[in-house]
Design a protein around this motif. Sequence first.
Motif, PDB file in Angstrom:
ATOM      1  N   LYS A  11      -0.894   3.803   5.134  1.00 23.02           N
ATOM      2  CA  LYS A  11      -0.881   4.323   6.499  1.00 23.02           C
ATOM      3  C   LYS A  11      -1.488   3.313   7.463  1.00 23.02           C
ATOM      4  CE  LYS A  11      -1.262   9.248   5.257  1.00 23.02           C
ATOM      5  NZ  LYS A  11      -2.053  10.497   5.467  1.00 23.02           N
ATOM      6  N   ASN A  12      -0.663   2.847   8.401  1.00 24.20           N
ATOM      7  CA  ASN A  12      -1.120   1.963   9.487  1.00 24.20           C
ATOM      8  C   ASN A  12      -1.990   0.813   8.980  1.00 24.20           C
ATOM      9  OD1 ASN A  12       0.127   3.623  11.487  1.00 24.20           O
ATOM     10  ND2 ASN A  12      -1.614   5.035  11.345  1.00 24.20           N
ATOM     11  N   LEU A  13      -1.532   0.165   7.949  1.00 20.73           N
ATOM     12  CA  LEU A  13      -2.297  -0.940   7.367  1.00 20.73           C
ATOM     13  C   LEU A  13      -2.100  -2.207   8.194  1.00 20.73           C
ATOM     14  CD1 LEU A  13      -2.808  -1.817   3.679  1.00 20.73           C
ATOM     15  CD2 LEU A  13      -1.993  -3.607   5.203  1.00 20.73           C
ATOM     16  N   ASN A  14      -3.199  -2.844   8.547  1.00 19.56           N
ATOM     17  CA  ASN A  14      -3.193  -4.111   9.274  1.00 19.56           C
ATOM     18  C   ASN A  14      -4.094  -5.097   8.549  1.00 19.56           C
ATOM     19  OD1 ASN A  14      -1.830  -3.585  12.151  1.00 19.56           O
ATOM     20  ND2 ASN A  14      -2.999  -1.759  11.581  1.00 19.56           N
ATOM     21  N   GLU A  29       0.798  -2.825  11.095  1.00 22.22           N
ATOM     22  CA  GLU A  29       1.316  -1.452  11.180  1.00 22.22           C
ATOM     23  C   GLU A  29       2.261  -1.113  10.022  1.00 22.22           C
ATOM     24  OE1 GLU A  29       2.914  -0.729  15.083  1.00 22.22           O
ATOM     25  OE2 GLU A  29       1.347  -1.917  16.030  1.00 22.22           O
ATOM     26  N   ASN A  31       3.564   1.052   7.027  1.00 24.40           N
ATOM     27  CA  ASN A  31       3.586   2.444   6.589  1.00 24.40           C
ATOM     28  C   ASN A  31       4.700   2.628   5.560  1.00 24.40           C
ATOM     29  OD1 ASN A  31       1.745   4.173   8.586  1.00 24.40           O
ATOM     30  ND2 ASN A  31       2.819   2.656   9.831  1.00 24.40           N
ATOM     31  N   THR A  68      -7.530  -2.966   7.966  1.00 24.44           N
ATOM     32  CA  THR A  68      -7.778  -1.617   8.486  1.00 24.44           C
ATOM     33  C   THR A  68      -6.620  -0.723   8.085  1.00 24.44           C
ATOM     34  OG1 THR A  68      -6.703  -2.162  10.598  1.00 24.44           O
ATOM     35  CG2 THR A  68      -9.093  -2.479  10.458  1.00 24.44           C
ATOM     36  N   GLY A  69      -6.815   0.562   8.202  1.00 25.35           N
ATOM     37  CA  GLY A  69      -5.803   1.524   7.796  1.00 25.35           C
ATOM     38  C   GLY A  69      -6.203   2.231   6.519  1.00 25.35           C
TER      39      GLY A  69
END
Length: 338
Positions: A11-14, A29, A31, A68-69
């Motif tokens: 989910k929304n991995l950066n 971003e 997903n 992040t995410g």
Amino acid sequence: MNENNIILEIKNLNTRFDTPDGEVSAASEINFSLKKGESLGVVGESGSGKTQIFMALMGLLAKNGKTTGKAIFKGQNILGLPVAELNKVRGVSLSMIFQDPMTSLNPYLKVSRQMTEVLIEHQGMNKKAALEKSIDMLELVGIPEARKRVHMYPHEFSGGMRQRVMIAIALLCEPDLLIADEPTTALDVTIQAQILDLLQDLKEKLGMSIVMITHDLGVIANMCDHVMVMYGGRVIETGSVSSLFTDARHPYTQGLLKSMPRIDGNHNEDLYAIPGQPPNLQALPKGCAFQPRCQYATERCHQEQPTTTYIDENRTASCHQLNAVTACHPMNVVEGAL
């Protein structure tokens, strides 16, 4: 989608890296989700960011990297877990095969030591039981005379056999999810086919899920249920193998498919190549990262990053010109290569 059947959800991995020239965005971003027993192919040219997603997942980013995410594996967010907690997951229910077995295997330790330590550490086996299971696993991946060869050093194996050893180590604890990062890149074509057949066979025997990271769409076609195409650190198209190969929508995906050689094609024709070069992640172009190479690019493409469009429930593409892009049915192009 039945959430109880999902083994991995990103989910929304950066993923970012701090460099002397500034921050570099390696994956933005991201997903996707993967069900138990399914296989996902992640494809893109070198530098597209496909490997960094899963290095972040395994907690193996370089020191200058940060993520992040969320990465929810079997109901638990494993991003940012302390090493002691992460070690209870990776190598046990989550394993990864790396591109080059010579840099992944310790050249100073016999294969027996490298395998038995995994079982002693993670499953509490004694040395004798761990050795027997190691031999069984080497036999399962097709190592001849496994009882003798288990006591050899990595350099005493051929490239194909070293890759089989790496697969055996990754499968020792019978993981629920196996991530294979270009597992056949350095191997000749015959050995490549053997390794891919082996992974497919083990997937069925063990009921595990597989993520196959590759630049080769032929591998995806033969191994995977779903495809995720990446470019410039972003996901630009997703879908089932059948839908994407028969009706690719993004110009980049179409280019990848047309670039595949055919064994039944006109040998006088030049092999198609996508014009231009992949983008530098340190200096991505404004707007769509693919616009400098795209025949359909408009002023909007030069100015705005496209958002994700759902073509249907299971298919997405990120392109401003989806309605303008000529329908492509590249299965006709690649069928000779599959």
